[in-house]
Design a protein around this motif. Structure first.
Motif, PDB file in Angstrom:
ATOM      1  N   THR A   1      11.631   0.530 -17.195  1.00  0.00           N
ATOM      2  CA  THR A   1      10.556   1.048 -17.928  1.00  0.00           C
ATOM      3  C   THR A   1      10.573   0.717 -19.569  1.00  0.00           C
ATOM      4  N   GLU A   2       9.591   1.028 -20.379  1.00  0.00           N
ATOM      5  CA  GLU A   2       9.326   0.986 -21.767  1.00  0.00           C
ATOM      6  C   GLU A   2      10.462   1.707 -22.249  1.00  0.00           C
ATOM      7  N   LEU A   3      10.801   2.959 -21.814  1.00  0.00           N
ATOM      8  CA  LEU A   3      11.735   3.864 -22.337  1.00  0.00           C
ATOM      9  C   LEU A   3      13.107   3.133 -22.676  1.00  0.00           C
ATOM     10  N   SER A   4      13.451   2.333 -21.992  1.00  0.00           N
ATOM     11  CA  SER A   4      14.726   1.610 -21.936  1.00  0.00           C
ATOM     12  C   SER A   4      14.859   0.603 -23.317  1.00  0.00           C
ATOM     13  N   LYS A   5      13.640   0.534 -23.984  1.00  0.00           N
ATOM     14  CA  LYS A   5      13.632   0.083 -25.405  1.00  0.00           C
ATOM     15  C   LYS A   5      13.916   1.078 -26.538  1.00  0.00           C
ATOM     16  N   LEU A   6      14.173   2.199 -25.976  1.00  0.00           N
ATOM     17  CA  LEU A   6      14.211   3.294 -27.213  1.00  0.00           C
ATOM     18  C   LEU A   6      15.615   3.866 -27.298  1.00  0.00           C
ATOM     19  N   VAL A   7      16.437   3.043 -26.807  1.00  0.00           N
ATOM     20  CA  VAL A   7      18.000   3.409 -26.763  1.00  0.00           C
ATOM     21  C   VAL A   7      18.573   3.920 -28.342  1.00  0.00           C
ATOM     22  N   ASN A   8      18.121   3.193 -29.177  1.00  0.00           N
ATOM     23  CA  ASN A   8      18.262   3.465 -30.481  1.00  0.00           C
ATOM     24  C   ASN A   8      17.769   4.696 -31.201  1.00  0.00           C
ATOM     25  N   MET A   9      16.891   5.369 -30.615  1.00  0.00           N
ATOM     26  CA  MET A   9      16.130   6.520 -30.988  1.00  0.00           C
ATOM     27  C   MET A   9      17.223   7.577 -31.725  1.00  0.00           C
ATOM     28  N   GLN A  10      17.129   8.239 -32.468  1.00  0.00           N
ATOM     29  CA  GLN A  10      18.294   9.128 -33.009  1.00  0.00           C
ATOM     30  C   GLN A  10      17.602  10.632 -33.077  1.00  0.00           C
ATOM     31  N   SER A  11      16.320  10.864 -33.587  1.00  0.00           N
ATOM     32  CA  SER A  11      16.095  12.272 -33.934  1.00  0.00           C
ATOM     33  C   SER A  11      15.590  12.778 -32.780  1.00  0.00           C
ATOM     34  N   ALA A  12      14.210  12.717 -32.620  1.00  0.00           N
ATOM     35  CA  ALA A  12      13.599  13.602 -31.401  1.00  0.00           C
ATOM     36  C   ALA A  12      12.445  12.846 -30.739  1.00  0.00           C
ATOM     37  N   PHE A  13      12.154  13.379 -29.729  1.00  0.00           N
ATOM     38  CA  PHE A  13      11.264  12.489 -28.680  1.00  0.00           C
ATOM     39  C   PHE A  13      10.136  13.734 -28.501  1.00  0.00           C
ATOM     40  N   TYR A  14       9.007  13.520 -28.657  1.00  0.00           N
ATOM     41  CA  TYR A  14       7.911  14.532 -28.330  1.00  0.00           C
ATOM     42  C   TYR A  14       6.806  13.895 -27.807  1.00  0.00           C
ATOM     43  N   LEU A  15       6.494  14.311 -26.396  1.00  0.00           N
ATOM     44  CA  LEU A  15       5.418  14.023 -25.791  1.00  0.00           C
ATOM     45  C   LEU A  15       4.588  15.039 -25.016  1.00  0.00           C
ATOM     46  N   TYR A  16       4.270  15.902 -25.631  1.00  0.00           N
ATOM     47  CA  TYR A  16       3.881  17.231 -24.933  1.00  0.00           C
ATOM     48  C   TYR A  16       2.230  17.513 -24.829  1.00  0.00           C
ATOM     49  N   SER A  17       1.797  17.920 -23.989  1.00  0.00           N
ATOM     50  CA  SER A  17       0.365  18.356 -23.792  1.00  0.00           C
ATOM     51  C   SER A  17      -0.307  16.836 -23.842  1.00  0.00           C
ATOM     52  N   THR A  18       0.217  15.680 -23.208  1.00  0.00           N
ATOM     53  CA  THR A  18      -0.199  14.299 -23.132  1.00  0.00           C
ATOM     54  C   THR A  18      -1.052  13.876 -21.875  1.00  0.00           C
ATOM     55  N   LYS A  19      -0.874  14.890 -20.813  1.00  0.00           N
ATOM     56  CA  LYS A  19      -1.468  14.649 -19.496  1.00  0.00           C
ATOM     57  C   LYS A  19      -0.480  13.643 -18.868  1.00  0.00           C
ATOM     58  N   LEU A  20       0.617  13.489 -19.245  1.00  0.00           N
ATOM     59  CA  LEU A  20       1.710  12.615 -18.469  1.00  0.00           C
ATOM     60  C   LEU A  20       1.921  12.963 -16.901  1.00  0.00           C
ATOM     61  N   SER A  21       1.921  12.266 -16.051  1.00  0.00           N
ATOM     62  CA  SER A  21       2.034  12.370 -14.874  1.00  0.00           C
ATOM     63  C   SER A  21       3.334  11.545 -14.052  1.00  0.00           C
ATOM     64  N   GLY A  22       3.636  12.178 -12.826  1.00  0.00           N
ATOM     65  CA  GLY A  22       4.535  11.338 -12.284  1.00  0.00           C
ATOM     66  C   GLY A  22       6.190  11.933 -12.558  1.00  0.00           C
ATOM     67  N   ARG A  23       6.991  10.725 -12.418  1.00  0.00           N
ATOM     68  CA  ARG A  23       8.334  11.173 -12.364  1.00  0.00           C
ATOM     69  C   ARG A  23       8.908  10.890 -13.872  1.00  0.00           C
ATOM     70  N   VAL A  24       9.872  11.564 -14.266  1.00  0.00           N
ATOM     71  CA  VAL A  24      10.604  11.324 -15.582  1.00  0.00           C
ATOM     72  C   VAL A  24      11.744  10.240 -14.929  1.00  0.00           C
ATOM     73  N   PRO A  25      11.658   8.938 -15.731  1.00  0.00           N
ATOM     74  CA  PRO A  25      12.292   7.852 -15.393  1.00  0.00           C
ATOM     75  C   PRO A  25      13.942   8.092 -15.782  1.00  0.00           C
ATOM     76  N   THR A  26      14.701   7.711 -14.986  1.00  0.00           N
ATOM     77  CA  THR A  26      16.151   7.874 -15.204  1.00  0.00           C
ATOM     78  C   THR A  26      16.534   7.177 -16.335  1.00  0.00           C
ATOM     79  N   GLU A  27      15.794   6.287 -16.882  1.00  0.00           N
ATOM     80  CA  GLU A  27      16.265   5.632 -18.051  1.00  0.00           C
ATOM     81  C   GLU A  27      16.174   6.424 -19.191  1.00  0.00           C
ATOM     82  N   VAL A  28      15.588   7.660 -19.394  1.00  0.00           N
ATOM     83  CA  VAL A  28      15.826   8.585 -20.477  1.00  0.00           C
ATOM     84  C   VAL A  28      17.316   8.900 -20.765  1.00  0.00           C
TER      85      VAL A  28
END
Length: 84
Positions: A1-28
């Protein structure tokens, strides 16, 4: 998934109230540099909590997956998040 491209993210990850659905990918689990917070609350996530989240041992402020439709118990691996 596209999350695998964020491996160097160091601070915070916020995706709240965005109408996401489905599963949380294991790549997180690859976001091991996260040091502040991870939030996916108030969405329509219907999966289990990935055990890979237990790899975020530097997470120091919070993990918020509330107000979703998660389908499992809290994984024991979240016990590794001793800084939050």
């Amino acid at each position: 998934t596209e999350l695998s491209k964020l491996v160097n993210m160091q601070s915070a990850f916020y995706l709240y109230s965005t109408k996401l659905s489905g599963r949380v990918p294991t790549e997180v689990g690859n976001l091991v540099e996260l040091s502040v917070s991870f939030a996916l609350y108030s969405n329509s996530i219907t999966s289990t909590i990935p055990t890979q989240i237990g790899r975020w041992t530097n997470l120091g402020y919070g993990l918020n997956l509330g107000t979703n439709s998660l389908t499992s118990l809290v994984p024991t691996e979240l016990g590794y998040l001793v800084k939050i």
